[in-house]
Design an enzyme around this catalytic site. Sequence first.
Site, short mmCIF file in Angstrom:
data_model
loop_
_atom_site.label_atom_id
_atom_site.label_comp_id
_atom_site.label_asym_id
_atom_site.label_seq_id
_atom_site.Cartn_x
_atom_site.Cartn_y
_atom_site.Cartn_z
N ARG A 184 0.82 -1.22 0.00
CA ARG A 184 0.00 0.00 0.00
C ARG A 184 0.85 1.26 0.00
NH1 ARG A 184 -5.17 -1.22 1.19
NH2 ARG A 184 -5.62 0.96 1.63
N ASN B 283 -4.63 6.85 6.97
CA ASN B 283 -4.61 6.53 5.54
C ASN B 283 -5.70 7.37 4.89
OD1 ASN B 283 -4.76 5.34 2.98
ND2 ASN B 283 -6.01 3.64 3.72
#
Length: 614
Positions: free
Chosen positions: A27, A103
């Site tokens: 990610r 995030n």
Amino acid sequence: MCGIVGYIGKKRAVDIILKGLSHLEYRGYDSAGVALVSTDAAHIYKASGKLNNLKEIICLENKENISATAGIGHTRWATHGLPTETNAHPHTCNCGSLIIVHNGIIENYKDLKPELEKKGCNFKSQTDTEVAAHLIAHEFEEKKDLLKAVQSAVKKLKGAYAFSIMHKSCPEKIIAARKNAPLIIGIGDGENFIASDIPAIIEYTKKAIYVSDNQVAEVKADSVKIYDENGNLIENKIENLPFEPIALSKMGYKHFMLKEIHEQPDVVRNALVDKIKDENAAIILDDVKLSKEKLAKINRIQIIACGTSLHAGLVGKYVIEELTKIPVDVEASSEYIYRNTIADENTLVIGISQSGETADTITAIKQAKEKNSHILIITNRKDSAMARMADSLLPINAGIEVSVAATKSYMAQLLNIYCFAIYLAEHTKNPDVKAISDIKKELLTLPSKLEIILNDTKNIQNISKKYSNSKDFIFIARGINYPSALEGALKLKEISYINATGYPAGELKHGPIAMLDETMPVLAILNKGVVYDKVLSNCEEAKARQAKLIGVTNFIDEKHKNLFDDAVIIPEISDIVSPALNIVVLQLLAYHIAEYLGKDVDQPRNLAKSVTVE
Ligand code: F6R
């Protein structure tokens, strides 16, 4: 992008968080950090670069400082500010008591910052996240309760977030919150986990709660409480997680990418097993919820996707138009949005995405939904945000793809698109029965033909070595393999950093031919079919400019043998199914070139697997 992990329980949190982060590096991997929180002490460690840099710092630490049984961690893909140690998460308030990992993107951080500065907040980083840290800390001063502070602060935030938040004064809890960014809570026995994605926690638990948008969770070692946006306590279902820990092993391969390339024959078998019994049986697609009446009314199809998924969509255009005669437009999601796209209730909009999280595609789908089009999502993640937006869902079941460069998921997307095209064709008024049964027959032969290529890759490896020092590469093809040229070029550039471009072969003479000389390799995909002779002519034109020619083909006759400097001969296959075979050669070529150049194949620079920002 970015990965977050939280742990609270009986074990040493640092071990679980670092392991979890290592499974989330796909990610983002430009910097990382952890906060370990115990009664009245919080130790924060951060490092720029890969997770290993952080591990090294922590290794040198005093054992007592890292013995906490609660903590939060983060692996970053920079959006605001350079990938430095200062910008790495966790971020804190002035006194370091409030600790946060995030995030997503706080879109209104510039509006909130001056007010917070006036109140005395001292910003150390260039990130949007630090605004959230100060904002929540201020709310905490007022409310003296971390859950309430977060519930109140998130109301002031615009944008996307998955947060894990701790406060030194209450080390017995982690608060998690989510909006437009994935977040799950893993349920253990006397311990609980927070993560952006399943791989981070699958080793420890198979049970998890999916947090929904605007929910806030209070996670303790022995309890999880979820609240909706109005602060009401609610109950989210505990679900069984679909992955096995084994999926995260390289199984003896040097890189995940190579393992995933070799998994493709099984990916194809898996995609076909319940759908195509034999060439004469009707295709079974239980997941598609289009009624006969609705199917009859579809007069236009739009495919929206990004990157590799977009290339799968381009193959889809050829296949669907060939079999159904319904016009298909394919567009990059980022171009589809923010303009007045022409779609209505008789338009079928297909979103293709490995991750199901890609922000551009999510926004495009939302836009199409507003026009009442039927939304079909083709994704590898049944649990993703995009899957939840679907009217019909076609899960591609490729298994977890760890390598950032997509390979087996592309294959699975292609196979599901073929199946869907067949399904549509079988539901048209006058289906071309012969064309449909031919394509089914060819699809069923695909696994063994893929195995023929994968069982002997020596020639591809030699070619890769020979051309690995090239500065540029051109890929050409026509018709249904033009998307293969685009995908081959994308694979090569993203993992080897060699400048590679895919062109329709006929376009070469309209400009790109100016770049050809003896230093420029031109890779041509030639399948015996309607455009074969035309591509051959384009190869002759390239050869006349002294370009080095590499052929990927299922047919070369005697008189053209010397045209190519190098060739990869693939098994006989029909034109319409050939993209699924050709691509494996191009994936292997990209892989071996990158490998010879010593590049970080599974985690190429500047990329992330799941692109959750527009
Ligand atoms: C290339 C690659 C990317 C993705 C793109 C879309 O190897 O992986 O180009 O294809 O970012 O991602 P998804 O398919 O998750 O929407």
